[in-house]
Design a protein around this motif. Structure first.
Motif, PDB file in Angstrom:
ATOM      1  N   PRO A  51     -15.304 -51.872  -3.785  1.00  0.00           N
ATOM      2  CA  PRO A  51     -16.057 -51.161  -2.761  1.00  0.00           C
ATOM      3  C   PRO A  51     -15.615 -51.526  -1.348  1.00  0.00           C
ATOM      4  O   PRO A  51     -15.023 -52.570  -1.127  1.00  0.00           O
ATOM      5  CB  PRO A  51     -17.493 -51.622  -3.006  1.00  0.00           C
ATOM      6  N   GLY A 104     -19.686 -49.356  -0.781  1.00  0.00           N
ATOM      7  CA  GLY A 104     -19.470 -48.091  -1.469  1.00  0.00           C
ATOM      8  C   GLY A 104     -18.000 -47.746  -1.544  1.00  0.00           C
ATOM      9  O   GLY A 104     -17.183 -48.282  -0.800  1.00  0.00           O
ATOM     10  N   ASP A 105     -17.650 -46.845  -2.456  1.00  0.00           N
ATOM     11  CA  ASP A 105     -16.274 -46.389  -2.568  1.00  0.00           C
ATOM     12  C   ASP A 105     -15.972 -45.388  -1.471  1.00  0.00           C
ATOM     13  O   ASP A 105     -16.784 -44.512  -1.168  1.00  0.00           O
ATOM     14  CB  ASP A 105     -16.023 -45.738  -3.934  1.00  0.00           C
ATOM     15  N   ASP A 163     -22.346 -43.451  -2.864  1.00  0.00           N
ATOM     16  CA  ASP A 163     -21.885 -44.442  -3.830  1.00  0.00           C
ATOM     17  C   ASP A 163     -22.270 -45.840  -3.367  1.00  0.00           C
ATOM     18  O   ASP A 163     -22.221 -46.147  -2.176  1.00  0.00           O
ATOM     19  CB  ASP A 163     -20.372 -44.348  -3.987  1.00  0.00           C
ATOM     20  N   GLY A 213     -21.811 -50.036  -4.833  1.00  0.00           N
ATOM     21  CA  GLY A 213     -21.290 -50.921  -5.853  1.00  0.00           C
ATOM     22  C   GLY A 213     -21.451 -52.380  -5.495  1.00  0.00           C
ATOM     23  O   GLY A 213     -21.468 -52.760  -4.316  1.00  0.00           O
ATOM     24  N   THR A 217     -19.931 -56.307  -6.914  1.00  0.00           N
ATOM     25  CA  THR A 217     -19.024 -57.029  -7.788  1.00  0.00           C
ATOM     26  C   THR A 217     -19.284 -58.519  -7.653  1.00  0.00           C
ATOM     27  O   THR A 217     -19.735 -58.998  -6.608  1.00  0.00           O
ATOM     28  CB  THR A 217     -17.538 -56.760  -7.455  1.00  0.00           C
ATOM     29  N   SER A 233     -18.702 -55.591 -12.520  1.00  0.00           N
ATOM     30  CA  SER A 233     -18.909 -54.557 -11.517  1.00  0.00           C
ATOM     31  C   SER A 233     -20.117 -53.720 -11.909  1.00  0.00           C
ATOM     32  O   SER A 233     -20.298 -53.376 -13.079  1.00  0.00           O
ATOM     33  CB  SER A 233     -17.670 -53.662 -11.434  1.00  0.00           C
ATOM     34  N   SER A 264     -21.880 -50.131 -10.478  1.00  0.00           N
ATOM     35  CA  SER A 264     -21.669 -49.017  -9.557  1.00  0.00           C
ATOM     36  C   SER A 264     -22.654 -47.904  -9.873  1.00  0.00           C
ATOM     37  O   SER A 264     -22.912 -47.596 -11.039  1.00  0.00           O
ATOM     38  CB  SER A 264     -20.235 -48.501  -9.704  1.00  0.00           C
ATOM     39  N   ASN A 311     -24.405 -43.994  -8.009  1.00  0.00           N
ATOM     40  CA  ASN A 311     -24.308 -43.000  -6.955  1.00  0.00           C
ATOM     41  C   ASN A 311     -25.677 -42.358  -6.795  1.00  0.00           C
ATOM     42  O   ASN A 311     -26.272 -41.904  -7.771  1.00  0.00           O
ATOM     43  CB  ASN A 311     -23.251 -41.941  -7.267  1.00  0.00           C
ATOM     44  N   ASP A 321     -10.340 -51.022  -9.396  1.00  0.00           N
ATOM     45  CA  ASP A 321     -10.859 -51.355  -8.076  1.00  0.00           C
ATOM     46  C   ASP A 321      -9.752 -52.070  -7.310  1.00  0.00           C
ATOM     47  O   ASP A 321      -8.865 -52.693  -7.911  1.00  0.00           O
ATOM     48  CB  ASP A 321     -12.068 -52.284  -8.173  1.00  0.00           C
TER      49      ASP A 321
END
Length: 150
Positions: free
Chosen positions: A28, A49-50, A56, A58, A60, A88, A90, A92, A141
């Motif tokens: 992310p 977020g991505d 999104d 996330g 980790t 991870s 994740s 949305n 990732d």
């Protein structure tokens, strides 16, 4: 996420404490951190977020091991490889409402660079991830970032 370079004598390459926090860009994109457990290993995390995915989010968490320096410590900087395992999570909140993915980050690999006398590290890494909850899926990732150590 992340990853600090350590000399065999401890924090010789970084003149600060064992906890670093900063920013990472990738998957992310957001806040990154690392807590050194000892001279050669640490626990790192990221939250964000991505890029390119609205809504999104996330998280980790990884355990990483650092190698011996790749260069001569007299160069004024230290470069090290790091490897590890982690998890991870994740989700949305807008595009794929209700989709949540959880799984191990297997085979984390990256490079850390510290400059002598500076309480920061620069890193780049990749982390193949196998998601087993909510759907079975996989992804890669990756992050580029910097952390400041206290």
């Amino acid at each position: 996420m992340l990853i600090l370079l350590w000399a065999t004598s401890g924090l010789a390459a970084v003149s600060a404490g064992d906890f670093g926090i900063g920013m990472g860009v990738g998957a992310p994109t957001g806040v990154v951190g690392k807590l050194m457990v000892n001279d050669w290993s640490g626990i790192q995390f990221s939250a964000g977020g991505d890029l390119g995915r609205i809504g999104d989010f996330g998280l980790t968490a990884d355990y990483v091991i650092n190698t011996q320096p790749l260069n001569n410590p007299a160069d004024g900087y230290t470069a090290r490889l790091h490897f590890g395992l982690g998890f991870s999570l994740s989700t949305n909140t807008t595009q794929d409402l209700g989709s949540t993915y959880l799984g191990p980050r297997i085979g984390i690999a990256g490079v850390n660079v510290t400059v002598d006398g500076m309480p920061i590290d620069f890193f780049v890494e990749t982390a193949p991830t196998l998601y087993f909850f909510q759907d079975i899926s996989w992804g890669f990732d990756g992050q580029l970032g910097v952390r400041y150590y206290f």
